[in-house]
Design an enzyme around this catalytic site. Structure first.
Site, PDB file in Angstrom:
ATOM      1  N   HIS A 140     -17.509 -16.653 -45.059  1.00 17.46           N
ATOM      2  CA  HIS A 140     -16.492 -15.468 -45.618  1.00 17.46           C
ATOM      3  C   HIS A 140     -17.109 -14.324 -44.403  1.00 17.46           C
ATOM      4  CE1 HIS A 140     -14.213 -18.429 -48.569  1.00 17.46           C
ATOM      5  NE2 HIS A 140     -15.766 -18.692 -48.484  1.00 17.46           N
ATOM      6  N   VAL A 155     -37.180 -31.678 -61.638  1.00 18.88           N
ATOM      7  CA  VAL A 155     -38.170 -30.373 -62.998  1.00 18.88           C
ATOM      8  C   VAL A 155     -37.816 -30.525 -64.280  1.00 18.88           C
ATOM      9  CG1 VAL A 155     -38.712 -28.131 -63.812  1.00 18.88           C
ATOM     10  CG2 VAL A 155     -38.432 -28.632 -61.230  1.00 18.88           C
ATOM     11  N   LYS A 190     -11.066 -18.488 -54.885  1.00 16.08           N
ATOM     12  CA  LYS A 190     -10.635 -18.018 -52.967  1.00 16.08           C
ATOM     13  C   LYS A 190      -9.630 -18.625 -52.826  1.00 16.08           C
ATOM     14  CE  LYS A 190     -13.815 -15.992 -50.941  1.00 16.08           C
ATOM     15  NZ  LYS A 190     -14.548 -14.953 -51.926  1.00 16.08           N
ATOM     16  N   SER A 240     -18.982 -19.526 -54.339  1.00 15.88           N
ATOM     17  CA  SER A 240     -18.466 -18.416 -53.420  1.00 15.88           C
ATOM     18  C   SER A 240     -18.323 -16.706 -53.325  1.00 15.88           C
ATOM     19  CB  SER A 240     -17.545 -19.131 -53.167  1.00 15.88           C
ATOM     20  OG  SER A 240     -16.812 -18.515 -52.288  1.00 15.88           O
ATOM     21  N   CYS A 255     -19.208 -49.678 -39.084  1.00 20.28           N
ATOM     22  CA  CYS A 255     -20.647 -49.513 -38.375  1.00 20.28           C
ATOM     23  C   CYS A 255     -21.680 -49.016 -39.596  1.00 20.28           C
ATOM     24  CB  CYS A 255     -20.308 -48.279 -37.698  1.00 20.28           C
ATOM     25  SG  CYS A 255     -20.063 -46.454 -38.825  1.00 20.28           S
TER      26      CYS A 255
END
Lengths: 476, 414
Positions: free
Chosen positions: A49, A171, A248, A333, A437
């Protein structure tokens, strides 16, 4: 005794690791998953951004703007795909136009180069934008990045320069004593002078082991579509619909690999592990996307996915330090766009506990990646002559060669799973989604890693793609 | 030094092999087959079950045996082919760029036949709710693992889609020691050949759930279970019909999609229904000198018909190379009532025979297939039943056809 233990090898942990690799330090990165960048860092909008959106005065605003400026140089050093294609936020009614002007003001106050454009100018630079647009906000410094390449390149470079990485190690406790921390994982115990919490959606858990100030991270899920490559032109900018209090808003954007992303949603969920995609939400995403474009080729959909945002109620990044315990918490974000700047913040906080001496032989560059589709015919032939593996195409949808796959496996922080190969070189990413594949990729992995096909994992431990040879259990 | 072949064939599967043989027999000697796999034969190489060749050879063969009949001919005629070679780009001027371990090659051709087959529709295109664990794969992928590599993909399987590949895999999985819990089909009727329903499901007591589909995939790292539910005529889930199946592999047999990226990228006109290129009577696409045949033109049910179509295409390509092709088409072929699609799109009235291939858009019984030429009924054929899963062929004498429009439609007898 380690100097620094970083919890989490997502984009934040990996940027920090690379930053610390400049100095004479013993650094260990602990990652609970079987690969780096396997959580939020691999399931996001892949947007760097420009920084007009975060409120003036927030840490998000400061670090987004700083971070955005750093990407060109970082991506050059690390040979990571990054294109500054610009973002356009589109207003389709008067109320949204008002919001647009507010965003523009906010952006200017943040020092971001933004410009309000009218419908004619919008359609001239972005003919696929919706004709419902009244006005739009152009931010020319926004860009798109390959987040998978970024994280694996960061960690590769960090390891090249001496950082230690442990995968599959979670952890489960951290205790502080007078001189240092004791970090307990599900495999071992370590002593360290500094702990850096880059644990994303679980950064609250890590914080709460140590700090009296308890934090809470709420998971907010975002669901996306991926569209195939098109044979004819489509959008060339990242298109945003207006921010709401949920986040957003939706975007329609090209990706660095020539695909298109549509999304994300913003789902309030209870379970941090709930990465389900749901048809009803995805349908809403599509209808929101029609605020941005009039033509949306959903028939070209090749995948859906979801990512979990690490939402903190403050709405801002929580970056602090307490006698060697450094929090990089609530990084949602614009976390990706801010990540290089967040790493610099972390560095400053490390200096409070440790005195740093620069390494003489630090190399900021990772070895270049051969990108066949960017070469001329002659260059391509040269590469193939020197290594015939680059002429053998394994993934036919995305045109990925054996040479590129082997290279992705052999590098530091390299691929050792089907998904790991997919993230690094796009093999299995295309319209057939590995249908053709995957078997070949599994064989290549088995050969490189010197294991049997049965041992090849899709992603985390337990995700073996095959369950033994036919007849294995018949002889019991 | 740009090498120009008379004919380049992209894909050395059933279609490419027959096209090459047929062109050779028509006098084209300078042929190159470009095959991306490590052997000729295409998908036949993984189809170890019988059922191939009943029409063409009047024998019941396995896939590899069927393929070998044509591969032997290729070798006998010494037709040139390259393996492990992938065509990455074509141009409208018939440049071909392909890559293999010897280099990235640029060649040209007088004519090109695209026989690039299909890929399998997969989860990414059909929105199944839930997580994305290991253990979800297409039926063809599973077939490759079992037949070419000899590995199990799971011990407890569920299959979505009663297409032939799914049915065949239900039997294959069972014979390899897995338990197949069921096959689900979203339509109220099955998609596959009837003999496969009998020989793969009924014979093994594998339940078939019609009008059902997978509502959710469950499993964090690996597949743990699927939730199956019934759908109504509008394909919406019916509440309260959910069933859970604990399984470690979900196979998707939800359709084949023609592979035509090379043609799409050069602006070839594509048929919205078949997903293949629009072709004329000679199987030539909208780009002069570029032909298409086999599954990438339209999905076939029997390889025998692929062979026949490719044989015809090879002949036409040979004629084109010798500049003996009259391309003044004057008949547009259209699909009318209940006809899903027709191939080809253009014919030339006058001499010779032609075949129009079609599929109906939904199953019909007790119907008539009507062939109209400029609104005049040319043929009216009684059909006891017509299924979307069975491609049909109408043979035409071009002498009987006037220029204008040829339309196929289905009339239901009451």
């Amino acid at each position: 005794m380690y100097d620094v233990i970083i919890v989490g090898a997502g984009v934040i942990g990996s940027f920090v690791a690379r930053e610390l690799a400049r100095y004479d330090l013993n650094v260990l990165v602990l990652e609970k998953n079987n690969d780096v960048g396997d959580e939020t860092s691999m399931a996001n909008s892949a947007i760097i951004h420009s920084g007009y959106d975060p409120h003036v005065g927030t840490l998000k605003a400061k670090l987004n703007v700083l971070g955005n400026k750093m990407f060109e140089s970082v991506c050059k050093d690390l040979d990571v795909s990054f294109y500054k294609i610009g973002s356009i936020t589109i207003a389709i009614n008067d109320k949204q136009v008002e919001q647009l002007y507010e965003l523009a003001d906010n952006g200017k106050a943040n020092g971001v180069d933004v410009k309000i454009i009218d419908k004619d100018e919008l359609l001239a630079i972005e003919p696929f934008a919706t004709k419902k647009a009244i006005k739009a906000l152009l931010a020319k410094d926004a860009g798109i990045i390959n987040p998978f390449e970024l994280v694996s390149a960061l960690m590769e470079n960090a390891i090249d320069n001496g950082v230690n990485l442990h995968l599959n190690e979670k952890v489960i406790d951290i205790k502080r004593n007078d001189k240092h921390f004791v970090v307990t994982t599900d495999k071992d115990k370590y002593q360290t002078k500094v702990v850096i919490n880059a644990a994303g959606v679980y950064s609250d858990t890590i914080n709460n082991f140590v700090s009296d100030k308890k934090e809470e991270i709420l998971p907010r899920r975002g669901q996306y579509f991926v569209l195939d490559h098109f044979s004819s032109p489509y959008v060339t900018h990242t298109l945003f619909s207006l921010p709401t209090d949920k986040g957003k808003g939706v975007l329609v954007s090209p990706t660095t690999s020539g695909n298109y992303l549509v999304g994300p949603s913003s789902d309030f969920i209870d379970d941090k592990e709930d990465k389900d995609t749901t048809t009803d939400v995805l349908n809403q995403v599509i209808s929101q996307a029609y605020d941005l474009v009039d033509i949306l080729p959903m028939k070209e959909q090749i995948r859906e996915f979801s990512g979990i945002r690490a939402y903190h109620k403050s709405g801002d990044f929580i970056i602090n330090e307490d006698k060697g315990f450094i929090n990089l918490l609530g990084i949602q974000s614009p976390g990706l766009a801010s990540s290089p700047a967040i790493a610099l913040e972390a560095l400053e906080l490390v200096k409070k506990t440790l005195s740093l001496k620069e390494k003489a032989n630090y190399n900021p560059k990772r070895r270049e990646v051969i990108r066949l589709n960017k070469l001329t015919l002659e260059e391509r032939n040269q590469v193939i002559e020197e290594n015939p593996d680059y002429g053998i195409i394994v993934c036919h949808c995305e045109k990925v060669s054996l040479g590129e796959i082997k290279d992705a496996i052999r590098r530091n922080a390299g691929a050792h799973t089907i998904k790991g190969v997919k993230k690094r070189v796009r093999a299995g990413f295309g319209r057939c989604q590995g249908g053709y594949c995957q078997a070949a990729i599994a064989s290549i992995l088995a050969k490189e890693l010197n294991v049997s096909l049965s041992d090849i994992l899709y992603a985390n431990k337990g995700s073996n793609i095959l369950k033994g040879k036919i007849g294995d259990d018949q002889n019991a | 030094m740009l090498k120009t072949y008379e004919l380049v064939i992209i894909g050395g599967g059933a279609s490419g092999l027959s096209a090459a043989i047929s062109a050779y027999e028509e006098g084209v000697k300078d042929i190159l087959i470009i095959e991306r796999n490590d052997s000729l034969g295409g998908v036949l190489n993984q189809c170890i079950h019988n059922g191939f060749g009943l029409e063409y050879f009047k024998e019941e063969l396995s896939g590899p045996t069927y393929a070998s009949r044509f591969i032997d001919k290729i070798k006998e005629y010494k037709i040139e082919y390259v393996l492990n070679s992938d065509v990455l780009e074509l141009t409208k001027d018939k440049d071909i760029y392909f890559s293999n371990e010897k280099g990235y090659h640029h060649i040209k051709a007088k004519a090109i036949i695209c026989s690039t087959g299909c890929y399998e529709r997969n989860r990414g295109a059909i929105n199944i709710d839930g997580s994305r664990p290991s253990g979800v794969m297409t039926a063809g992928t599973a077939q490759r693992y079992l037949n070419n590599y000899g590995y199990m993909v799971g011990k407890k399987a569920f299959i979505l889609g009663s297409g032939d590949i799914g049915l065949i895999m239900a039997r294959r999985l069972t014979l390899s020691g897995a338990k197949v819990l069921g096959v689900a089909e979203i339509m109220p009727y099955s998609n596959g050949l009837n003999r496969n329903i009998v020989q793969c499901l009924n014979d093994y007591n594998i339940p078939l759930y019609l009008s059902h589909t997978v509502k959710k995939v469950v499993g964090k790292t690996k597949l743990e279970k699927i939730i199956l539910a019934k759908v109504d005529e509008k394909m919406q889930f019916i509440e309260g019909t959910e069933m859970e199946f604990d399984c470690d592999v979900l196979l998707l047999s939800v359709g084949l999609v023609p592979s035509n990226k090379l043609l799409e990228d050069i602006g070839c006109k594509m048929h919205p229904r078949t997903k293949g290129p629009i072709v004329n009577q000679y199987f030539e696409t909208s780009i002069e000198g570029i032909f298409a045949c086999g599954n990438n033109l339209h999905v076939h049910d029997l390889v025998d018909y692929v062979t026949l179509e490719a044989s015809d295409t090879g002949k036409f390509a040979a004629k084109y190379i010798k500049e003996n092709l009259d391309r003044n088409f004057d008949v547009e072929v259209a699909n009318g009532n209940l006809i899903g699609y027709v191939v080809p799109a253009k014919l030339k009235a006058g001499e010779g025979n032609a075949q129009v291939k079609f599929r109906v858009s939904k199953p019909v019984t007790n119907a008539r297939l009507i062939v109209k030429n400029n609104d005049k009924v040319l043929k009216s054929l009684r059909k006891d039943y017509l299924l979307p899963s069975l491609m049909e062929i109408v043979k035409l004498d071009l002498k009987d056809i006037e220029k204008g429009e040829l339309k196929l439609e289905v009339e239901l007898n009451d």
